[in-house]
Design a protein around this motif. Structure first.
Motif, PDB file in Angstrom:
ATOM      1  N   PRO A   1       0.825  -1.220   0.000  1.00  0.00           N
ATOM      2  CA  PRO A   1       0.000   0.000   0.000  1.00  0.00           C
ATOM      3  C   PRO A   1       0.856   1.266   0.000  1.00  0.00           C
ATOM      4  O   PRO A   1       1.881   1.334   0.674  1.00  0.00           O
ATOM      5  N   VAL A   2       0.438   2.245  -0.783  1.00  0.00           N
ATOM      6  CA  VAL A   2       1.053   3.567  -0.777  1.00  0.00           C
ATOM      7  C   VAL A   2       0.123   4.540  -0.065  1.00  0.00           C
ATOM      8  O   VAL A   2       0.561   5.357   0.737  1.00  0.00           O
ATOM      9  N   THR A   3      -1.171   4.424  -0.344  1.00  0.00           N
ATOM     10  CA  THR A   3      -2.170   5.302   0.256  1.00  0.00           C
ATOM     11  C   THR A   3      -3.379   4.477   0.683  1.00  0.00           C
ATOM     12  O   THR A   3      -3.851   3.632  -0.087  1.00  0.00           O
ATOM     13  N   ILE A   4      -3.851   4.733   1.887  1.00  0.00           N
ATOM     14  CA  ILE A   4      -5.119   4.171   2.351  1.00  0.00           C
ATOM     15  C   ILE A   4      -5.935   5.340   2.898  1.00  0.00           C
ATOM     16  O   ILE A   4      -5.487   6.040   3.805  1.00  0.00           O
ATOM     17  N   THR A   5      -7.095   5.554   2.306  1.00  0.00           N
ATOM     18  CA  THR A   5      -7.951   6.659   2.692  1.00  0.00           C
ATOM     19  C   THR A   5      -9.285   6.113   3.184  1.00  0.00           C
ATOM     20  O   THR A   5      -9.960   5.390   2.452  1.00  0.00           O
ATOM     21  N   VAL A   6      -9.642   6.450   4.418  1.00  0.00           N
ATOM     22  CA  VAL A   6     -10.939   6.065   4.959  1.00  0.00           C
ATOM     23  C   VAL A   6     -11.902   7.209   4.671  1.00  0.00           C
ATOM     24  O   VAL A   6     -11.593   8.379   4.932  1.00  0.00           O
ATOM     25  N   GLY A   7     -13.064   6.871   4.119  1.00  0.00           N
ATOM     26  CA  GLY A   7     -14.063   7.874   3.774  1.00  0.00           C
ATOM     27  C   GLY A   7     -14.660   8.544   4.994  1.00  0.00           C
ATOM     28  O   GLY A   7     -14.577   8.028   6.120  1.00  0.00           O
ATOM     29  N   ASP A   8     -15.270   9.686   4.768  1.00  0.00           N
ATOM     30  CA  ASP A   8     -15.885  10.453   5.849  1.00  0.00           C
ATOM     31  C   ASP A   8     -16.921   9.666   6.642  1.00  0.00           C
ATOM     32  O   ASP A   8     -17.136   9.909   7.815  1.00  0.00           O
ATOM     33  N   ASN A   9     -17.564   8.693   5.983  1.00  0.00           N
ATOM     34  CA  ASN A   9     -18.594   7.914   6.666  1.00  0.00           C
ATOM     35  C   ASN A   9     -18.004   6.814   7.553  1.00  0.00           C
ATOM     36  O   ASN A   9     -18.717   6.185   8.325  1.00  0.00           O
ATOM     37  N   GLY A  10     -16.693   6.538   7.427  1.00  0.00           N
ATOM     38  CA  GLY A  10     -16.031   5.547   8.261  1.00  0.00           C
ATOM     39  C   GLY A  10     -16.303   4.105   7.881  1.00  0.00           C
ATOM     40  O   GLY A  10     -15.852   3.191   8.568  1.00  0.00           O
ATOM     41  N   ILE A  11     -17.017   3.887   6.778  1.00  0.00           N
ATOM     42  CA  ILE A  11     -17.343   2.508   6.387  1.00  0.00           C
ATOM     43  C   ILE A  11     -16.813   2.130   5.000  1.00  0.00           C
ATOM     44  O   ILE A  11     -16.967   0.996   4.575  1.00  0.00           O
ATOM     45  N   MET A  12     -16.184   3.079   4.319  1.00  0.00           N
ATOM     46  CA  MET A  12     -15.595   2.813   3.012  1.00  0.00           C
ATOM     47  C   MET A  12     -14.144   3.275   3.052  1.00  0.00           C
ATOM     48  O   MET A  12     -13.824   4.279   3.692  1.00  0.00           O
ATOM     49  N   ALA A  13     -13.279   2.533   2.378  1.00  0.00           N
ATOM     50  CA  ALA A  13     -11.876   2.935   2.297  1.00  0.00           C
ATOM     51  C   ALA A  13     -11.324   2.585   0.923  1.00  0.00           C
ATOM     52  O   ALA A  13     -11.790   1.645   0.270  1.00  0.00           O
ATOM     53  N   TRP A  14     -10.350   3.367   0.513  1.00  0.00           N
ATOM     54  CA  TRP A  14      -9.684   3.179  -0.765  1.00  0.00           C
ATOM     55  C   TRP A  14      -8.206   2.968  -0.500  1.00  0.00           C
ATOM     56  O   TRP A  14      -7.572   3.729   0.229  1.00  0.00           O
ATOM     57  N   GLU A  15      -7.666   1.920  -1.081  1.00  0.00           N
ATOM     58  CA  GLU A  15      -6.245   1.596  -0.964  1.00  0.00           C
ATOM     59  C   GLU A  15      -5.644   1.610  -2.361  1.00  0.00           C
ATOM     60  O   GLU A  15      -6.250   1.095  -3.305  1.00  0.00           O
ATOM     61  N   THR A  16      -4.479   2.172  -2.484  1.00  0.00           N
ATOM     62  CA  THR A  16      -3.770   2.133  -3.748  1.00  0.00           C
ATOM     63  C   THR A  16      -2.297   1.879  -3.462  1.00  0.00           C
ATOM     64  O   THR A  16      -1.793   2.236  -2.400  1.00  0.00           O
ATOM     65  N   GLY A  17      -1.636   1.212  -4.389  1.00  0.00           N
ATOM     66  CA  GLY A  17      -0.239   0.901  -4.159  1.00  0.00           C
ATOM     67  C   GLY A  17       0.386   0.196  -5.346  1.00  0.00           C
ATOM     68  O   GLY A  17      -0.105   0.280  -6.475  1.00  0.00           O
ATOM     69  N   ASN A  18       1.449  -0.529  -5.054  1.00  0.00           N
ATOM     70  CA  ASN A  18       2.209  -1.264  -6.063  1.00  0.00           C
ATOM     71  C   ASN A  18       2.152  -2.751  -5.752  1.00  0.00           C
ATOM     72  O   ASN A  18       2.069  -3.135  -4.592  1.00  0.00           O
ATOM     73  N   TRP A  19       2.197  -3.548  -6.798  1.00  0.00           N
ATOM     74  CA  TRP A  19       2.293  -4.992  -6.588  1.00  0.00           C
ATOM     75  C   TRP A  19       3.486  -5.526  -7.371  1.00  0.00           C
ATOM     76  O   TRP A  19       3.850  -4.995  -8.412  1.00  0.00           O
TER      77      TRP A  19
END
Length: 148
Positions: free
Chosen positions: A94-112
């Motif tokens: 993972p490079v970035t993990i962002t939890v949404g304002d609602n606290g129930i959704m998150a987005w992860e992006t990175g390298n594999w």
């Protein structure tokens, strides 16, 4: 006098915001730990260990652009891969993990990166959902960018 009435309210809001930020930081750490455990399961060719982070309607698009839907179907594909290729391994970082304002959704992006696969790796994104207090993967998208 007006300021004295507003001050406790502002302090309360600040405390709630700080608590929520701390809560999100804990969520990010849980997602990072889940990703590390999933990487470890891949290294061991442990499909149950990989798939325990997937929702039943999980969607995965692999680096070649092939999309599969459903936890059971995707798990069967991993089992087949491990049966055919006993040395394949993947690591998602993972490079970035962002939890949404609602606290129930998150987005992860990175390298594999990959070992003994059709590609050396690329980039990925993942969608996480918090269900009954537990973070699970809804979808992953991998893009192959590095040739063998």
């Amino acid at each position: 006098m007006s300021f004295l009435f507003k001050l406790p309210f502002l302090l309360l809001l600040s405390a709630l915001f700080a608590f929520k930020q701390t809560d999100y930081k804990a969520d990010v750490e849980i997602i990072k730990a889940s990703r590390a455990a999933s990487n470890n399961a891949i290294a061991k060719h442990d499909v149950d260990g990989i798939s325990k982070y997937w929702l039943p309607d999980f969607v995965q698009t692999i680096g070649r652009g092939i999309t599969t839907t459903g936890k059971d179907s995707i798990a069967a594909g991993w089992k087949q891969l491990f049966k055919i290729n006993k040395t394949v391994a993947y690591v998602r970082t993972p490079v970035t993990i962002t939890v949404g304002d609602n606290g129930i959704m998150a987005w992860e992006t990175g390298n594999w990166t990959a070992t003994n696969s059709y590609s050396k790796g690329g980039n990925y994104s993942a969608m996480w959902r918090k269900i009954d207090g537990s973070w699970k993967l809804q979808a992953e998208l991998f893009v192959s960018l590095r040739k063998l």
